[in-house]
Design a protein around this motif. Structure first.
Motif, mmCIF file in Angstrom:
data_model
loop_
_atom_site.group_PDB
_atom_site.id
_atom_site.type_symbol
_atom_site.label_atom_id
_atom_site.label_comp_id
_atom_site.label_asym_id
_atom_site.label_seq_id
_atom_site.Cartn_x
_atom_site.Cartn_y
_atom_site.Cartn_z
ATOM 1 N N PRO A 86 0.811 -1.230 0.000
ATOM 2 C CA PRO A 86 0.000 0.000 0.000
ATOM 3 C C PRO A 86 0.840 1.273 0.000
ATOM 4 O O PRO A 86 0.506 2.249 -0.672
ATOM 5 N N LEU A 87 1.946 1.285 0.750
ATOM 6 C CA LEU A 87 2.799 2.472 0.801
ATOM 7 C C LEU A 87 3.411 2.781 -0.554
ATOM 8 O O LEU A 87 3.537 3.941 -0.958
ATOM 9 N N MET A 88 3.810 1.736 -1.279
ATOM 10 C CA MET A 88 4.415 1.967 -2.588
ATOM 11 C C MET A 88 3.379 2.382 -3.629
ATOM 12 O O MET A 88 3.717 3.028 -4.620
ATOM 13 N N GLU A 89 2.124 2.016 -3.407
ATOM 14 C CA GLU A 89 1.059 2.516 -4.291
ATOM 15 C C GLU A 89 0.937 4.036 -4.154
ATOM 16 O O GLU A 89 0.652 4.740 -5.123
ATOM 17 N N GLN A 90 1.182 4.523 -2.946
ATOM 18 C CA GLN A 90 1.096 5.958 -2.705
ATOM 19 C C GLN A 90 2.392 6.685 -3.063
ATOM 20 O O GLN A 90 2.382 7.902 -3.283
#
Length: 623
Positions: A375-379
């Motif tokens: 999820p963090l890398m999606e952001q």
């Protein structure tokens, strides 16, 4: 009567002196059917002082006066036997020198009697002192404060556990029953504790024997058996402990201090990993080994396991100083002779890597540094590219330039048909490795596996925190499944794959059967002595951005080839257009420089055609 240590030694010394002389007399008397011929009386009077001096000297030499006989065991028995043997042989030599000629059988009888007399009273002391100590500890203020314990398994391990509980009443554990599936053992006893039934009898025996704690003492059992036993034991509400498996008992020593709570890792249902230690040792021993991301969950375990194989030097490369600091403490404690160098730096820093490779010339590189949280890398997609793609490229170029022997990339199942930025960047890293291997003296390979239990950011630590705080435990979707391995298992296979590497391979680790995250959450709640959705609520939150219901380990165009290890496979290399890939990497680099995040998905999809973001319809289904 309670003797101080010094007084007890003196008493034993005097008793041994008497028994040595008595044994001499009895040996001669037994040789002549209870009658000592008159011609041997002068011999005996000359022999007794010699026997006393020789015997006491031998007993002192074999530390028979400096042992706690309340804890006497096989080792103490052997010491008595050796001391008696030395005494008999020394006396044989002395009497022959003085020409005191006894029948040869006298010396054999002397040895037998000496062993029986001096060993016998010592082991009577063990029994008497043990009983006295138990009576003082088992009952306190007129009340029995011991916890009744059931032990699962009736083998060597359980025998050691029973003995240690008996020898250490301060642990306040009383073994009252053994359980074993071998029906031939039913009714038999181990150190006085009876084997009362098979695993199906556990609930019944718990009630009958008032058991409050159950210990699983079967180090050789596979996890499927452990899971089945745990499910039965959970019905009893007893406190549940386990003796670790053989793969954790590195020195093969079973001890009560090794008993621990049952962990979720014990229930995965797979055979322990088997590795070829000789193969591993041959390529790591006396080599300079570099681990990037060395302070992380996988990286730190790589460092610990590499340290076992005596590298020339271990380079711990990580951006996080706190992680490296914690790892340093472990290495100093467990491997005091290890030569290692902590290096704080980023794989993005090309100049730093150049300096490190130029100075240390690493022979082996394990590349575990990566941004991994989906999820963090999606952001933050550009950060994922900087670290996972160009960080890997920087390392590969340095390894090639300075002729590193082997370079192993730690990859992930999320690189297969990725639906996340993180997965796509790891797939690009795999492609970089495969292309680099084609024109380099360095062996470049990758190892692809699924989730590891207990790693930072994984569900297990999260679930533990949620259970400790009283819930709810959050699961993204009731049907989501993942492959799981313990960190030590995964790292052992990574190191083994490194021994197999010839260049360009993507090694696939057999992750066993996939596990439902929902089931994992329920198991962890039960292991905490609670009931799912009664004591602790399970709440479903929906799939996160970039997350799939299930992960894959193989692309559709890849096939598997077996290796010598039945847990490691090799994916068939896919065709890669090197010129096109180089051009696409350059375009990706320009996007980073110009921070054109809107063009990011298009170029990633051209490099990784299987990259697919979730559609709105799929996102709604996941909810």
């Amino acid at each position: 009567m309670r003797f101080k240590r010094g007084k007890l030694k003196i008493l034993m010394f005097l008793l041994d002196a008497f028994l040595i002389n008595f044994a001499c007399f009895m040996a001669l008397a037994l040789r002549f059917d209870g009658y000592v011929p008159s011609q041997y009386i002068p011999y005996l009077l000359k022999t007794m002082p010699l026997a006393t001096i020789a015997g006491l000297a031998c007993f002192y030499k074999f530390d028979l006066y400096d042992r706690l006989w309340r804890f006497a065991s096989v080792n103490e028995m052997f010491s008595v036997v050796w001391a008696s043997t030395a005494t008999s042989l020394l006396l044989l030599a002395l009497t022959y020198m003085l020409q005191l000629h006894y029948p040869r059988s006298v010396y054999v009888l002397l040895w037998l009697l000496l062993t029986a007399f001096t060993g016998g009273y010592r082991f009577l002391m063990r029994v008497a002192l043990g009983k006295r100590h138990q009576s003082l500890n088992f009952v306190k203020n007129g009340k029995d404060d011991m916890t009744n314990v059931m032990i699962i398994g009736a083998g060597d391990a359980s025998s050691v556990v029973v003995e240690e509980f008996s020898r250490h009443p301060s642990l306040k554990r009383r073994p009252v029953a053994l359980i074993d599936d071998d029906k031939n053992k039913l009714g038999m006893k181990i150190r006085g504790v009876p084997v009362v039934g098979t695993r199906e009898c556990i609930p019944e025996v718990v009630l009958e024997k008032n058991v409050r704690e159950i210990i699983i003492a079967i180090p050789s059992a596979d996890r499927r058996d452990i899971r089945d036993i745990v499910e039965i034991c959970n019905k009893t509400k007893c406190k549940l402990k386990i003796l670790p498996g053989i793969y954790e008992l590195i020195d093969d020593k079973v001890a009560v201090k090794r008993i621990r709570d049952v962990k979720i890792e014990d229930l995965l249902g797979r055979e322990p990993v088997k590795v070829d230690l000789f193969e591993i040792s041959s390529y790591l021993q006396n080599k300079t080994v570099m681990v990037t991301g060395g302070g992380g969950s996988i990286g730190s375990e790589l460092c610990r396991q590499v340290a076992r194989f005596k590298p020339k030097e271990l380079l711990i490369y990580d951006i996080s100083e706190n992680s490296v600091y914690d790892l340093e403490y472990d290495l100093k404690t467990v491997f005091p002779k290890l030569r290692y160098t902590p290096i704080i730096g980023s794989v993005r820093d090309e100049k730093k890597l150049e300096d490190v490779f130029n100075k240390y010339r690493p022979d082996i590189v394990f590349h575990a540094a990566a941004h991994k949280h989906v999820p963090l890398m999606e952001q933050n997609p550009l950060e994922a590219v900087k670290n996972n793609v160009f960080g890997t490229l920087n390392l590969v170029r340095a390894a090639d330039k300075y002729k590193t022997q082997k370079f192993i990339l730690i990859s992930t199942d999320k690189a297969v048909n990725p639906t996340s930025v993180m997965g796509a960047t790891k797939r690009i890293a795999e492609i970089i490795i495969q292309i680099a291997s084609q024109n380099s003296s360095t062996v470049f390979s990758a190892v692809r596996f699924g989730n590891v239990l207990g790693s930072r950011g994984s569900v297990v630590p999260l679930f533990k925190k949620q259970i400790e705080s009283g819930g709810p435990v959050t699961v993204t979707h009731p049907e989501v499944i993942r492959y799981f391995m313990t960190i030590p298992e995964a790292v052992q296979l990574v190191i083994q794959a490194g021994a197999f590497a010839k260049g360009g391979e993507i090694f696939i680790l057999d992750m066993g059967d996939p596990v439902k995250i929902d089931d994992l959450a329920k198991d962890m709640i039960r292991l905490s002595g609670l009931e799912p959705n009664q004591d602790i609520e399970i709440k479903y939150t929906g799939l996160r951005p970039g997350e799939k219901l299930f992960e894959e380990l193989l692309l559709s165009e890849e096939g598997l080839t077996a290796t010598k290890n039945n847990r490691i496979f090799v994916a068939r290399p896919t065709h890669i257009d090197k010129a096109a890939f180089a051009e696409e990497l350059e375009q990706l680099k320009n996007i980073l420089i110009e921070e054109r995040e809107k063009d990011f998905v298009e170029i990633i999809r051209s490099i990784v055609p299987t990259f697919k973001t979730l559609t709105q319809e799929e996102k709604s289904i996941s909810q």
